[in-house]
Design a protein around this motif. Structure first.
Motif: not given
Ligand SMILES: [Zn+2]
Length: 303
Positions: A151, A214, A241
């Motif tokens: 991330t 993400c 995600n």
């Protein structure tokens, strides 16, 4: 030393490995509040972490992540927990090992420090390096199989983490995944760096595996994977995600279902991705869906 060769050799043979799904959103489902320190769960509710980890193992994950995303002392300081850095990180790796044994790889998560590096922010690179060094020493003392720097929004911060890990433990594989944002001109990090520059900076810093996690949803991740594939020879990792979160009555929900994952995972494999897992909003059911596709492919390859 043996562990490094095993994991990377498997990827070199074009084996696809399945990583686990979200931890943060699962913890929120279990009552973690917005102001709580997610990493402190390892001390307050270790059983809960063992349970979630075991659900992902049962779902078919080959790689299980530790609850150390915000475990750098700079990040823990936001909760006044910087003195617990060693205990939290070491214990978190030990917990995942309890579940993983030799059935899955223990991947130690390292997220951003939350600081913005000079010249855009006021934090000196040396300060960030010191923080990662302290977190990594604690993590490495418990013997993880993989370091997962994830991330990341600033490839410079990712580079510092990669170099620090390679300095402390040259034989432990390092995976580095960055979050990109879509724009009319293509994908960029929050700091404005494009995919090509990110790929070259991560690999120059010594990453063994690069990728993205993400943000976005699976369809955009597929475009990111294809671009990355054109920029680097390193194995790729994608942890998407379950789409972008939708706020309903103050609760976040994620639109992409396990069935949706099942439909799109073959495209990720086709694009040359080696490690496929989930990020925010994904559950053991998403990981099971990925695993089914990966197993079906492995059967086809051996036939
Ligand atoms: Zn996420």
């Amino acid at each position: 030393m043996r562990r490094m060769s095993v994991l990377l050799d498997r990827l070199k043979r074009r084996e696809i490995l399945v990583a686990d799904g979200a931890l943060g959103t699962m913890l929120m489902g279990e009552g973690l509040q917005a102001g709580d320190c997610p990493e402190a769960i390892v001390l307050s509710r270790p059983k809960l972490l063992l349970e979630i980890c075991d659900l992902y193992l049962q779902a078919g994950a080959d790689i299980l992540q530790t609850n150390t995303f915000g475990g750098s002392p700079l990040k823990l300081a936001e909760y006044g927990l910087q003195d617990q850095c060693e205990t939290i990180n070491r214990r978190a790796v030990e917990l995942v090992r309890e579940v993983a044994g030799t059935k899955a790889y223990v991947s130690a998560s390292i997220g951003p420090t939350g600081k913005i590096l000079q010249p855009y922010g006021d934090t000196a690179p040396a300060e960030v390096e010191q923080a990662f060094e302290r977190q990594l020493k604690a993590i490495l003392s418990a013997g993880p199989d993989l370091i997962c720097i994830e991330t990341m929004m600033d490839n410079q911060e990712a580079e510092i983490a990669i170099r620090t890990s390679k300095k402390l433990a040259p034989q432990t594989p390092v995976m580095a995944t960055v979050t990109f944002e879509d724009s009319a001109r293509g994908f960029f990090t929050m700091m404005g760096t494009d995919i090509r520059h990110v790929a070259s900076s991560l690999s120059a810093a010594g990453a063994d595996i690069v990728g993205s996690n993400c943000g976005n949803g699976l369809e955009k991740m597929l475009r990111i994977a294809r671009e990355l594939r054109n920029c680097t020879e390193l194995p790729l990792a994608i942890q998407s995600n379950a789409g972008m979160p939708i706020s309903q009555k103050g609760k976040l929900s994620y639109p992409e279902t396990p069935e949706f994952f099942k439909k799109h995972v073959p495209e990720l494999i086709h694009a040359g991705v080696s490690i496929i897992g989930g990020c925010c909003g994904t559950t053991p059911a998403h990981i099971q869906a990925i695993k089914e596709i990966v197993l079906a492919r492995a059967r086809k390859v051996t036939e």
